[in-house]
Structures are given as structure tokens and as C-alpha cells.
Motif scaffolding. Structure first.
Motif, short mmCIF file in Angstrom:
data_model
loop_
_atom_site.label_atom_id
_atom_site.label_comp_id
_atom_site.label_asym_id
_atom_site.label_seq_id
_atom_site.Cartn_x
_atom_site.Cartn_y
_atom_site.Cartn_z
N SER A 357 -3.77 -1.44 20.87
CA SER A 357 -2.59 -1.74 20.04
C SER A 357 -1.55 -2.46 20.88
O SER A 357 -1.21 -1.98 21.98
CB SER A 357 -2.01 -0.46 19.46
N PRO A 358 -1.00 -3.58 20.42
CA PRO A 358 -0.09 -4.38 21.25
C PRO A 358 1.15 -3.64 21.72
O PRO A 358 1.68 -3.92 22.79
CB PRO A 358 0.30 -5.55 20.31
N GLU A 359 1.64 -2.67 20.91
CA GLU A 359 2.89 -1.98 21.27
C GLU A 359 2.70 -0.88 22.31
O GLU A 359 3.66 -0.42 22.94
CB GLU A 359 3.54 -1.39 20.01
N LYS A 360 1.47 -0.43 22.53
CA LYS A 360 1.21 0.62 23.52
C LYS A 360 1.38 0.08 24.93
O LYS A 360 1.22 -1.11 25.19
CB LYS A 360 -0.20 1.17 23.35
N ARG A 361 1.70 0.99 25.87
CA ARG A 361 1.77 0.61 27.27
C ARG A 361 0.40 0.86 27.94
O ARG A 361 -0.42 1.60 27.43
CB ARG A 361 2.83 1.44 28.00
N VAL A 362 0.22 0.23 29.09
CA VAL A 362 -1.00 0.46 29.86
C VAL A 362 -1.15 1.94 30.15
O VAL A 362 -2.25 2.51 30.03
CB VAL A 362 -0.96 -0.36 31.18
N ARG A 363 -0.06 2.60 30.50
CA ARG A 363 -0.06 4.04 30.79
C ARG A 363 -0.55 4.85 29.58
O ARG A 363 -1.29 5.83 29.72
CB ARG A 363 1.34 4.47 31.18
N ASP A 364 -0.15 4.43 28.37
CA ASP A 364 -0.54 5.15 27.15
C ASP A 364 -2.04 5.07 26.91
O ASP A 364 -2.67 6.05 26.53
CB ASP A 364 0.21 4.58 25.94
N VAL A 365 -2.59 3.88 27.10
CA VAL A 365 -4.02 3.69 26.85
C VAL A 365 -4.86 4.40 27.90
O VAL A 365 -5.86 5.04 27.60
CB VAL A 365 -4.37 2.18 26.83
N LEU A 366 -4.41 4.32 29.15
CA LEU A 366 -5.22 4.83 30.25
C LEU A 366 -5.08 6.35 30.43
O LEU A 366 -6.07 7.04 30.68
CB LEU A 366 -4.83 4.12 31.55
N ALA A 367 -3.85 6.88 30.29
CA ALA A 367 -3.62 8.29 30.63
C ALA A 367 -2.77 9.01 29.59
O ALA A 367 -2.13 10.01 29.92
CB ALA A 367 -2.96 8.38 32.01
N GLU A 368 -2.76 8.48 28.35
CA GLU A 368 -1.99 9.10 27.26
C GLU A 368 -0.54 9.34 27.66
O GLU A 368 0.05 10.39 27.34
CB GLU A 368 -2.66 10.40 26.81
N GLY A 369 0.04 8.39 28.37
CA GLY A 369 1.45 8.44 28.74
C GLY A 369 1.75 9.12 30.05
O GLY A 369 2.90 9.11 30.52
N GLY A 370 0.74 9.73 30.68
CA GLY A 370 0.96 10.47 31.93
C GLY A 370 0.75 9.62 33.16
O GLY A 370 0.57 8.40 33.10
N ASP A 371 0.77 10.29 34.34
CA ASP A 371 0.59 9.62 35.62
C ASP A 371 -0.81 9.82 36.20
O ASP A 371 -1.17 9.15 37.16
CB ASP A 371 1.61 10.14 36.64
N ILE A 373 -5.13 10.50 35.59
CA ILE A 373 -6.28 10.35 34.71
C ILE A 373 -7.46 11.08 35.33
O ILE A 373 -7.64 11.04 36.56
CB ILE A 373 -6.62 8.86 34.49
N GLU A 374 -8.23 11.77 34.52
CA GLU A 374 -9.41 12.45 35.01
C GLU A 374 -10.61 11.50 34.91
O GLU A 374 -11.00 11.10 33.82
CB GLU A 374 -9.68 13.73 34.21
N VAL A 375 -11.15 11.16 36.05
CA VAL A 375 -12.26 10.21 36.13
C VAL A 375 -13.54 10.98 36.41
O VAL A 375 -13.79 11.38 37.56
CB VAL A 375 -12.02 9.14 37.21
N GLY A 377 -14.34 14.03 35.95
CA GLY A 377 -14.12 15.32 36.60
C GLY A 377 -13.21 15.30 37.80
O GLY A 377 -12.86 16.36 38.34
N VAL A 378 -12.79 14.12 38.26
CA VAL A 378 -11.91 14.00 39.44
C VAL A 378 -10.58 13.39 39.01
O VAL A 378 -10.54 12.35 38.37
CB VAL A 378 -12.57 13.13 40.53
N LYS A 379 -9.46 14.07 39.37
CA LYS A 379 -8.15 13.55 39.01
C LYS A 379 -7.74 12.41 39.93
O LYS A 379 -7.87 12.50 41.16
CB LYS A 379 -7.10 14.67 39.09
N LYS A 380 -7.25 11.31 39.33
CA LYS A 380 -6.77 10.17 40.10
C LYS A 380 -5.44 9.71 39.53
O LYS A 380 -5.22 9.77 38.31
CB LYS A 380 -7.77 9.00 40.04
N HIS A 381 -4.55 9.21 40.40
CA HIS A 381 -3.30 8.63 39.93
C HIS A 381 -3.61 7.28 39.27
O HIS A 381 -4.45 6.52 39.77
CB HIS A 381 -2.32 8.44 41.09
#
Length: 600
Positions: A357-371, A373-375, A377-381
Motif C-alpha cells: 500500500s503506497p501510504e504504508k512505511r517500510v517499517r510497517d510492511v517489514l516489522a508492523e511498525g516496530g524496530d 523483525i523475526e527472521v 526464528g532469529v530476531k534482527k533489527h
């Protein structure tokens, strides 16, 4: 060298908070065949629009020889104001004559009476090609012309451009397309434009030499600059050095799979062992599927094992999507059965890119707004994870609408590959991706622990990725081949003289095919024709390797200054070898068509 018919000097365009590019010069000669290469977001599409005169630039002067017709083939032209494809093709400024459009449409195989609202991506792309070519341009600016095209249409377009008397600049992710057609490369990199008089076959060697020179220069500067250069190179030179190991592993997997498949037509025999059964993730047994009176899939049996990389190829409408849905359980067969492992957990990445969606941020798509992301089973910034997918980490707050089409596709891949799964389904994954991202995608697929199903028309991508190819010709029969696209084509060429009348009658003809047919009483190829049919594929491969070697020698930026005679000799040799290759390809297509027509 002939004087340019189109040029842009000191071109500069300001975008956002800075310059997209500034002070670059572009020259197009009357017979240039130019590959425009650069990362997603570098400004390739924008540069083509500047050359076409559809964008007002901040700096520079555009010069064009009077009477020169420049035509831009856009990636996704806006057709919403027109009810049919024909109205769009023949409407607006610069529209072609109806008879010219009809002639091109007939050759590429598109019904222009199709409503624009229901036209598929492939139909829209063919209509755009019709409009561009029918204008009889002197300079063609092609932005991803092979997107959404099937193999027959790509082959037709390649043949057309080989005969094209004007100049063209092409942006494409299709390495095979670029290698066959281009004679020079222009590289848009970090706001700079470099040009080399080599075909795409020598591009990798040239860019590695440029990066090596920059690294030597960076050694004289501070550590920060050197680190920045290392990050810019991380997806290029270092990744290519790892490619050889990945390809060796792929060839080993193909050899193992070929041993399991056994001879053609005996796919089930080699897979009946108990140790293979325990690895089965999808088992198709005597599967048949029809729509109306047309049989899409006939008596198809195949066992997909854990770790397989399966490529599905064929013309649009041949049944690739139907077969994919049968294998994944989305569609039930009319007869036969498909059994899936109970633990199968799949991810589907399709062409629609619905999450972007054009209005979403990269952060929203990748990590649901957080800092974080679980890759798998492994957490990564997210900033570190973005680097792995060749993004600048500062893009975390950028709206999706500001990203290029290729950057959106790359972000979607980063999001989906983070999820835990053991089955990955990729539907045309290469559309809109740049060449470096394709290298990255091939590496990620090679490292993936599960099974991969890929629908693609990108020949080079398939050759570097899949262990088994399922080839559909539209007759309902599915060829099962250990290897990629080239392996499938070799099998088809070898089997062509043995095809039955019934198969030939039902097989969909290639786009634009109009080859010669043998006389009614002639039931076999002549000795010369059969010899050419057998020997030419290897001969064409040998010539392509020789061309690539000569182009690699030309990558030295100092060659012309040091040894102008050798530079000229190499350039002439490449042109001569290309002419020989074109003649060999034309001859092979001619005899292959004759062989296919024997039964008729």
C-alpha cells in the motif's frame, strides 16, 4: 563512430532532498544497441523519460536530429481512459496507423478488441509493444519490455529487435535478452553515468574492474569512505565470487535429480525407493485437469521431494498456473490425486504485490511498525535486515509510494523470506527487479532449506536456480527435465522429429511462427538439415562463449589508450561473431520448424 541522433548534455534532475543525477551526458547513435543498467531506484526509468522528452529537467540540453522519431515503451502505461486495447493503441498523440498496428498485433499474438479493464498483464504489455513498434521509431526506449511476456513473445521480440534498423536503449532484468541484443552498456550508478562499448556479456567484468579501482582510491581516503564503498560493493563483487560455489552445488543437485528421474518417460520408476518416499512433500499421480473440452493437464505423475527447486515454464495459457494450483492443493484434479505432506507450510509470492500500500512505511510492511523483525526464528533489527536486501538503512520511515517498482518487489521478498516455511511458491518473482537483486534472490533460494516452486519466463534465472523443469506446451503433456530452461529446450529440439501428428495438431504454435514446411512426400529431413539440427545448438553456445570472452577483454578502461589496434580488432571480431551467431540461430529455427512439420 556515427554522430548521435539523440543526445542530452549536462543532464541534471533534482528529486526530493537532492539530485537524482547531475551533469551526465547521454549520446545515442543511429544503430546503437544500449543496455541501461543500474540498481532499483537509481533513476533508470526517469532517465529514459528525460531522453523521450516527457520530463522537464533542471539542467541540461536535449538535442535531436530533425525528423527523428523517439518512442518510449513504458512499464505500466495508463489505459484507464480507453475501453479496449485497440482504442488505447490507436489513441492519443503519436498513435500509429491502424494497418501497421494490426500487422504487429497479428505477429505478436494479441487480440486488440480485448477490454482494458479485464486485460491481463501480458495482454497489456503486448498492446504496449504493438503501439511502440507500429510507430516506426528511429529510437526505441524500452523499459522492462519482457515483463509479463511468455517465452514465445520474448523470442519474437528478440528476433524483431535483431532486425530493427534503428537504435534502442533497453532496461531489463532478463540477462539472456540483454546478452543477445546489446552491443554497448550504460551504467547508472550513484548519480554517475558510465559507458562501455561492450555487450552485456562483458558487463560484470567491467563493473568489477571499476569497483576495484574505486577501492584502490578509497584506500587513500579515510576509513569511513572505505566502509561506505564496501557496503556499495557487498551485493556485487563479493556475491559474484560466491556464485561459482552455488552453481557447483546446483549442478550436483541436478545430477542427483537426473539419476532419480531416469530416462525420459520413466519419472516414477526412479522415485519408488523407500528413502525417497520419506522425503516426499508433494506426490502427483495420474493427474488430469480439463476446462470444457480442452485438456490442460493430461495423466501427469511426479513426486516432489524435500529441497527440490521446480521451475514451471511454457507459453501464456499453456497451463502453468493450473498445474501450480493442482500441486499446491488450491485446485482439485478431474482424475488422479495429489498428496501433500501434512507438515507442509507454504509462502506464496505472487505478481500482484498486494501488501504494498503506497501510504504504508517500510517499517510497517517489514516489522508492523516496530524496530525488530523475526527472521526464521532469529530476531534482527530492521536496519540491519534492510542492508541484507541492498537497501539503505535510512529508508525505514520512507512511504512505500516513494519506492520504485523494483524496490517494492525487493521489500516484499525481504518480508516473505523472513517467515518460517518449508514451501516457497514464486509467481514471476523477477519482474521489476534489478540485476543485483536477482543475484541476491538466487542466493537466498539456494540457501533456503525447503522446497521451491517457480513460475517464470526469465531463462537465465531458471538456468541458475531450478533443479527440475516442468515444461508445458499447451497440449496437456508436461515434460519433466532435470535442469533449467536450456535443458528443456534441448530435450524439445531432440524430440522434435519424433512428435506425432496428434501432438503437433494440438500444440500451440509459437508467436509469429511462419517457418517453411517440407513437401508432402518428404517424410524425413535431408542429411544436411538433420546435421544442422543436431550440431547448431552446441555451435551457438560456443560462439556465445567466444563473444563473452572478447567482451570481457574489452572491459579494461585503458585498453583503447594502450592498444587502439587491439580495441578495434576485438570490436570487429565481436560484430562478426554476432552476425555468425544470428545466422546460426536463424538456420536452427528454420530446420527445427521443418522437423516439427514432418508429421503434418
Amino acid at each position: 563512430m556515427a554522430p548521435p541522433i539523440l543526445s542530452f548534455e549536462n543532464l541534471g534532475l533534482h528529486q526530493g532532498e537532492g539530485w537524482l543525477f547531475k551533469g551526465i551526458d547521454v549520446y545515442v547513435g543511429p544503430r546503437d544497441r544500449l543496455a541501461l543498467i543500474g540498481r532499483n531506484g537509481a533513476g533508470k526509468t526517469t532517465l529514459l523519460k528525460c531522453l523521450a522528452g516527457t520530463i522537464d529537467t533542471d539542467l541540461g540540453s536535449r538535442t535531436i536530429v530533425p525528423g527523428t522519431q523517439v518512442v518510449l515503451l513504458e512499464q505500466d502505461p495508463n489505459m484507464t481512459a480507453y475501453s479496449t486495447l485497440e482504442e488505447w493503441v490507436l489513441g492519443g498523440e503519436g498513435a500509429p496507423q491502424p494497418h501497421q498496428a494490426a500487422a504487429i498485433a497479428d505477429q505478436i499474438g494479441i487480440d486488440l478488441t480485448r477490454p482494458t479493464a479485464t486485460a491481463s498483464g501480458g495482454e497489456r504489455r503486448r498492446a504496449a509493444i504493438v503501439r511502440a513498434l507500429a510507430q516506426d521509431p528511429d529510437v526505441l526506449l524500452l523499459d522492462e519490455p519482457t515483463n509479463h511476456l511468455d517465452l514465445g513473445a520474448i523470442d519474437w521480440l528478440e528476433q524483431y529487435l535483431m532486425r530493427f534498423k534503428g537504435a534502442f536503449i533497453v532496461i531489463s532484468h532478463d540477462r539472456t535478452f540483454l546478452a543477445r541484443l546489446t552491443k554497448s552498456c550504460i551504467w547508472l550508478d550513484r548519480g554517475n553515468l558510465r559507458r562501455a562499448e561492450i555487450g552485456f556479456g562483458g558487463f560484470d567484468a567491467w563493473t568489477e574492474a571499476v569497483y576495484a579501482e574505486e577501492e584502490r582510491a578509497a584506500d587513500k581516503l579515510d576509513a569511513k569512505l572505505k566502509l561506505e564503498l564496501h557496503w556499495l560493493q557487498r551485493g556485487v563483487t563479493a556475491r559474484r565470487k560466491r556464485n561459482q560455489g552455488r552453481l557447483a552445488k546446483l549442478h550436483e543437485m541436478r545430477a542427483q535429480r537426473a539419476a532419480m528421474l531416469g530416462p525420459a518417460g520413466a519419472a516414477k520408476l526412479g522415485l519408488a525407493r523407500d528413502d525417497i518416499k520419506t522425503k516426499t512433500v508433494i506426490d502427483a499421480e495420474h493427474v488430469t485437469k480439463s476446462f470444457g473440452e480442452r485438456a490442460i493437464i493430461k495423466d501427469f505423475s511426479f513426486r516432489i521431494t524435500r529441497g527440490d527447486r521446480i521451475g514451471l515454464v511454457g507459453a501464456n495459457g499453456a497451463g502453468k498456473t493450473t498445474l501450480l494450483k493442482l500441486l499446491t492443493g488450491e485446485l482439485e484434479p478431474d482424475s488422479g490425486k495429489v498428496t501433500k505432506a501434512k507438515t507442509l507450510s507454504g509462502i506464496v509470492i505472487d505478481q500482484q504485490r498486494k501488501l504494498m500500500s503506497p501510504e504504508k512505511r517500510v517499517r510497517d510492511v517489514l516489522a508492523e511498525g516496530g524496530d525488530w523483525i523475526e527472521v526464521r526464528g532469529v530476531k534482527k533489527h530492521i536496519k540491519g535486515y534492510l542492508k541484507e536486501y541492498l537497501f539503505d538503512p535510512s529508508l525505514t520511515e520512507a512511504p512505500i509510494g516513494t519506492l520504485s517498482g523494483g524496490e517494492r518487489s525487493r521489500l516484499l521478498l525481504a518480508r516473505e523470506f523472513a517467515r518460517a516455511s518449508n514451501l516457497l511458491v514464486l509467481d514471476e518473482p523477477t519482474n521489476d527487479l534489478d540485476l543485483e537483486t536477482l543475484d541476491l534472490l538466487q542466493e537466498v533460494i539456494a540457501d533456503y532449506d525447503g522446497t521451491v516452486l517457480i513460475v517464470s519466463h526469465d531463462r537465465d534465472f531458471l538456468d541458475n536456480t531450478v533443479t527440475v523443469t516442468l515444461g508445458l506446451d499447451g497440449s496437456g503433456k508436461v515434460d519433466i527435465v532435470a535442469g533449467g530452461y536450456e535443458a528443456w529446450m534441448r530435450q524439445r529440439a531432440a524430440a522434435a522429429p519424433q512428435r506425432s501428428t496428434a501432438q503437433d495438431a494440438k500444440q500451440k504454435a509459437p508467436v509469429g511462427a511462419a517457418g517453411p514446411r517440407p513437401a508432402p512426400g518428404n517424410r524425413k529431413l535431408s542429411f544436411k538439415d538433420q546435421r544442422d539440427l543436431d550440431r547448431l545448438p552446441a555451435e551457438i553456445e560456443r560462439i556465445e562463449a567466444a563473444i563473452a570472452a572478447d567482451e570481457a577483454a574489452l572491459h579494461d578502461p585503458d585498453l583503447y589508450a594502450k592498444d587502439p589496434a587491439r580495441f578495434a580488432a576485438l570490436t570487429e571480431a565481436i560484430d562478426a561473431k554476432r552476425a555468425v551467431k544470428d545466422a546460426a540461430e536463424h538456420r536452427w529455427l528454420e530446420v527445427a520448424e521443418m522437423a516439427e512439420g514432418l508429421a503434418g
